[in-house]
Design a protein around this motif. Structure first.
Motif, PDB file in Angstrom:
ATOM      1  N   GLY A 112       1.536   9.912  -5.190  1.00  0.00           N
ATOM      2  CA  GLY A 112       1.863  11.056  -4.458  1.00  0.00           C
ATOM      3  C   GLY A 112       1.230  11.062  -3.158  1.00  0.00           C
ATOM      4  O   GLY A 112       1.042  12.362  -2.334  1.00  0.00           O
ATOM      5  N   TYR A 113       0.920   9.834  -2.599  1.00  0.00           N
ATOM      6  CA  TYR A 113       0.081  10.028  -1.328  1.00  0.00           C
ATOM      7  C   TYR A 113       0.735   9.311  -0.346  1.00  0.00           C
ATOM      8  O   TYR A 113       1.525   8.406  -0.530  1.00  0.00           O
ATOM      9  CB  TYR A 113      -1.193   9.022  -1.442  1.00  0.00           C
ATOM     10  CG  TYR A 113      -2.332   9.702  -2.363  1.00  0.00           C
ATOM     11  CD1 TYR A 113      -3.180  10.354  -1.553  1.00  0.00           C
ATOM     12  CD2 TYR A 113      -2.376   9.882  -3.493  1.00  0.00           C
ATOM     13  CE1 TYR A 113      -4.225  11.136  -2.305  1.00  0.00           C
ATOM     14  CE2 TYR A 113      -3.381  10.313  -4.298  1.00  0.00           C
ATOM     15  CZ  TYR A 113      -4.314  11.062  -3.518  1.00  0.00           C
ATOM     16  OH  TYR A 113      -5.328  11.666  -4.314  1.00  0.00           O
ATOM     17  N   SER A 114       1.049   9.889   0.925  1.00  0.00           N
ATOM     18  CA  SER A 114       1.460   9.874   2.044  1.00  0.00           C
ATOM     19  C   SER A 114       0.576   8.430   2.824  1.00  0.00           C
ATOM     20  O   SER A 114      -0.771   8.602   2.664  1.00  0.00           O
ATOM     21  CB  SER A 114       2.004  10.674   2.977  1.00  0.00           C
ATOM     22  OG  SER A 114       2.865  11.578   2.350  1.00  0.00           O
ATOM     23  N   LEU A 115       0.888   7.724   3.706  1.00  0.00           N
ATOM     24  CA  LEU A 115       0.168   6.813   4.490  1.00  0.00           C
ATOM     25  C   LEU A 115      -0.026   7.219   6.001  1.00  0.00           C
ATOM     26  O   LEU A 115       1.084   7.304   6.638  1.00  0.00           O
ATOM     27  CB  LEU A 115       0.757   5.453   4.396  1.00  0.00           C
ATOM     28  CG  LEU A 115      -0.058   4.137   4.734  1.00  0.00           C
ATOM     29  CD1 LEU A 115      -1.197   4.158   3.788  1.00  0.00           C
ATOM     30  CD2 LEU A 115       0.963   2.900   4.569  1.00  0.00           C
ATOM     31  N   ILE A 143       0.804  -1.272  -0.054  1.00  0.00           N
ATOM     32  CA  ILE A 143      -0.014   0.009  -0.049  1.00  0.00           C
ATOM     33  C   ILE A 143       0.797   1.315  -0.038  1.00  0.00           C
ATOM     34  O   ILE A 143       0.554   2.290  -0.872  1.00  0.00           O
ATOM     35  CB  ILE A 143      -0.744  -0.223   1.128  1.00  0.00           C
ATOM     36  CG1 ILE A 143      -1.930  -1.119   0.872  1.00  0.00           C
ATOM     37  CG2 ILE A 143      -1.594   1.408   1.472  1.00  0.00           C
ATOM     38  CD1 ILE A 143      -2.838  -1.206   2.205  1.00  0.00           C
ATOM     39  N   GLU A 144       1.942   1.208   1.005  1.00  0.00           N
ATOM     40  CA  GLU A 144       2.927   2.412   0.955  1.00  0.00           C
ATOM     41  C   GLU A 144       3.472   2.653  -0.568  1.00  0.00           C
ATOM     42  O   GLU A 144       3.756   3.791  -1.010  1.00  0.00           O
ATOM     43  CB  GLU A 144       3.855   2.142   2.022  1.00  0.00           C
ATOM     44  CG  GLU A 144       4.678   3.548   2.265  1.00  0.00           C
ATOM     45  CD  GLU A 144       5.726   3.818   1.268  1.00  0.00           C
ATOM     46  OE1 GLU A 144       5.987   4.981   1.337  1.00  0.00           O
ATOM     47  OE2 GLU A 144       6.247   2.953   0.804  1.00  0.00           O
ATOM     48  N   GLU A 145       3.801   1.524  -1.214  1.00  0.00           N
ATOM     49  CA  GLU A 145       4.517   1.777  -2.284  1.00  0.00           C
ATOM     50  C   GLU A 145       3.462   2.116  -3.500  1.00  0.00           C
ATOM     51  O   GLU A 145       3.820   3.128  -4.214  1.00  0.00           O
ATOM     52  CB  GLU A 145       5.157   0.317  -3.013  1.00  0.00           C
ATOM     53  CG  GLU A 145       5.851   0.352  -4.152  1.00  0.00           C
ATOM     54  CD  GLU A 145       6.437  -0.972  -4.542  1.00  0.00           C
ATOM     55  OE1 GLU A 145       7.062  -1.133  -5.573  1.00  0.00           O
ATOM     56  OE2 GLU A 145       6.396  -1.815  -3.775  1.00  0.00           O
ATOM     57  N   VAL A 164      -8.113  13.072   6.192  1.00  0.00           N
ATOM     58  CA  VAL A 164      -7.655  12.301   5.199  1.00  0.00           C
ATOM     59  C   VAL A 164      -8.478  12.040   3.866  1.00  0.00           C
ATOM     60  O   VAL A 164      -9.513  12.161   3.817  1.00  0.00           O
ATOM     61  CB  VAL A 164      -7.227  10.603   5.758  1.00  0.00           C
ATOM     62  CG1 VAL A 164      -6.036  10.736   6.855  1.00  0.00           C
ATOM     63  CG2 VAL A 164      -8.662  10.091   6.273  1.00  0.00           C
ATOM     64  N   ASP A 165      -7.774  11.763   2.750  1.00  0.00           N
ATOM     65  CA  ASP A 165      -8.521  11.846   1.471  1.00  0.00           C
ATOM     66  C   ASP A 165      -9.421  10.490   1.220  1.00  0.00           C
ATOM     67  O   ASP A 165     -10.387  10.565   0.408  1.00  0.00           O
ATOM     68  CB  ASP A 165      -7.548  11.915   0.372  1.00  0.00           C
ATOM     69  CG  ASP A 165      -6.910  13.152   0.357  1.00  0.00           C
ATOM     70  OD1 ASP A 165      -7.571  14.457   0.475  1.00  0.00           O
ATOM     71  OD2 ASP A 165      -5.423  13.322   0.509  1.00  0.00           O
ATOM     72  N   GLY A 166      -9.067   9.417   1.761  1.00  0.00           N
ATOM     73  CA  GLY A 166      -9.574   8.324   1.794  1.00  0.00           C
ATOM     74  C   GLY A 166      -9.119   7.302   2.738  1.00  0.00           C
ATOM     75  O   GLY A 166      -7.761   7.298   3.488  1.00  0.00           O
TER      76      GLY A 166
END
Length: 349
Positions: free
Chosen positions: A94-97, A86-88, A121-123
């Motif tokens: 362009g999203y952080s976790l 998920i992080e990758e 958070v966006d999602g």
């Protein structure tokens, strides 16, 4: 020592006698700023240790560029691989976790949902506790898309991306039966969660199809330590105790399917201490293909779960919902049966 104040765009502008707007455009690589000025600004930013304020940028753009990930326990090897995938995948877009852990507590889960709403958070990608959907529905109705991973919440109108656990148990059980087993046991967690329920259904289905009786004592629920401590999702000592009791009952034609490889690890020790040979006296199979599985003696037949595929697909699905595209759907990926000596006596994968 007084903590050093964080460098700002104003500090860079003052040092170079430029406007804040020029500095901002230079750091953003805008064409309206000369190459020489951009180079001066970047050099001064490095000298001052300037780091962009992502939160301030999010307030301006009304986009946090952050995905929330809610899981039950990060020490579960499946979730370790899931987090990495998920992080990758998020980083590519362009999203952080933002990682949150519930320890299978619905109280923790409600608190986590409130925190995610406050952070904006966006999602959210979530492995739910499966004890109520109201808080998740409130989050979704606030405009934050939610995609469930690995566990379902029937009361929530949203996506699910996970593993086909019924099929994984069917395939593992079928292998044991094809190897000659007629007295079969299933060791499962004592949590009422959908992966466990689906594995039980898969196990029962094969035995029903083959005309093999499934007594109530053949499905054994193993106490989980996750309600007591966060350091380890399972402990082989629990299945070891069960294995010592089983050792007096099993013999040629017996087999045990474990819901995870840690349970199989406890069985190995119990059976070996009792003088039972695996697989000649009793066959054993697990779930997870944890790193130690291939190094047991004999190597453990197990099911390799597609954690990376679940994680990457979950991110893709969430991005679609964040863009307002598509309708909720369920995607269950098949697991891979890894056949080793513990179930057949021969290495086959």
């Amino acid at each position: 020592m007084t903590p050093r104040r964080r460098a700002t765009l104003r500090d860079i502008a003052a040092a170079l006698d430029l406007s804040v707007n020029t500095v901002s455009r230079a750091l953003a690589g805008k064409d309206a700023v000369s190459a020489e000025t951009r180079e001066r600004v970047r050099a001064e930013a490095d000298r001052l240790g300037y780091v962009p304020n992502t939160m301030a940028r999010s307030l301006v753009l009304q986009n946090a560029m952050t995905i929330g990930l809610v899981i039950t326990n990060p020490s579960n090897p499946f979730y370790t691989r899931l987090i990495s995938a998920i992080e990758e995948r998020g980083r590519v877009h362009g999203y952080s976790l933002m990682l949150m852990v519930t320890e299978d507590s619905v109280d923790n889960e409600r608190r986590v949902v409130e925190e995610l709403m406050r952070w904006g958070v966006d999602g959210v990608l979530a492995v739910p506790v499966q004890d109520g959907a109201e808080h998740w529905d409130r989050l979704r109705k606030s405009g934050v898309p939610v995609v469930l991973l690995n566990r379902d919440l029937p009361g929530l109108d949203t996506d699910l991306v996970g593993v086909d656990y019924r099929d994984s148990a069917r395939r593992a059980t079928g292998l044991l039966v094809d190897g000659g087993a007629r007295d079969l046991y299933l060791l499962e967690e004592d949590l009422d969660i959908s992966p466990v329920a689906e594995r039980i259904r898969g196990f029962r289905a094969v035995l029903d199809e083959r005309g093999i009786a499934v007594g109530a004592d053949r499905i054994i629920r193993v106490p989980t330590r996750r309600r007591e401590a966060s350091s380890q999702p399972w402990d082989p000592v629990d299945s070891y105790a069960i294995g010592r009791e089983l050792a007096g009952r099993v013999g040629p034609g017996s087999a045990v399917l474990a819901g995870n490889d840690y349970f199989a690890l406890g069985l190995y020790r119990a059976f070996t201490e009792h003088g039972l040979r695996i697989p000649r006296d009793v066959a054993v199979a697990g779930h997870g293909d944890h790193p130690f599985a291939a190094y047991l003696g004999p190597p453990l037949t197990t099911v390799r779960l597609p954690a990376a595929r679940v994680g990457a697909t979950g991110v893709d699905r969430l991005l679609e919902r964040m863009a307002g595209e598509g309708a909720p759907e369920t995607t269950l990926f098949p697991a891979e049966l890894i056949v080793r000596e513990s179930a057949t006596g021969t290495e086959a994968g």
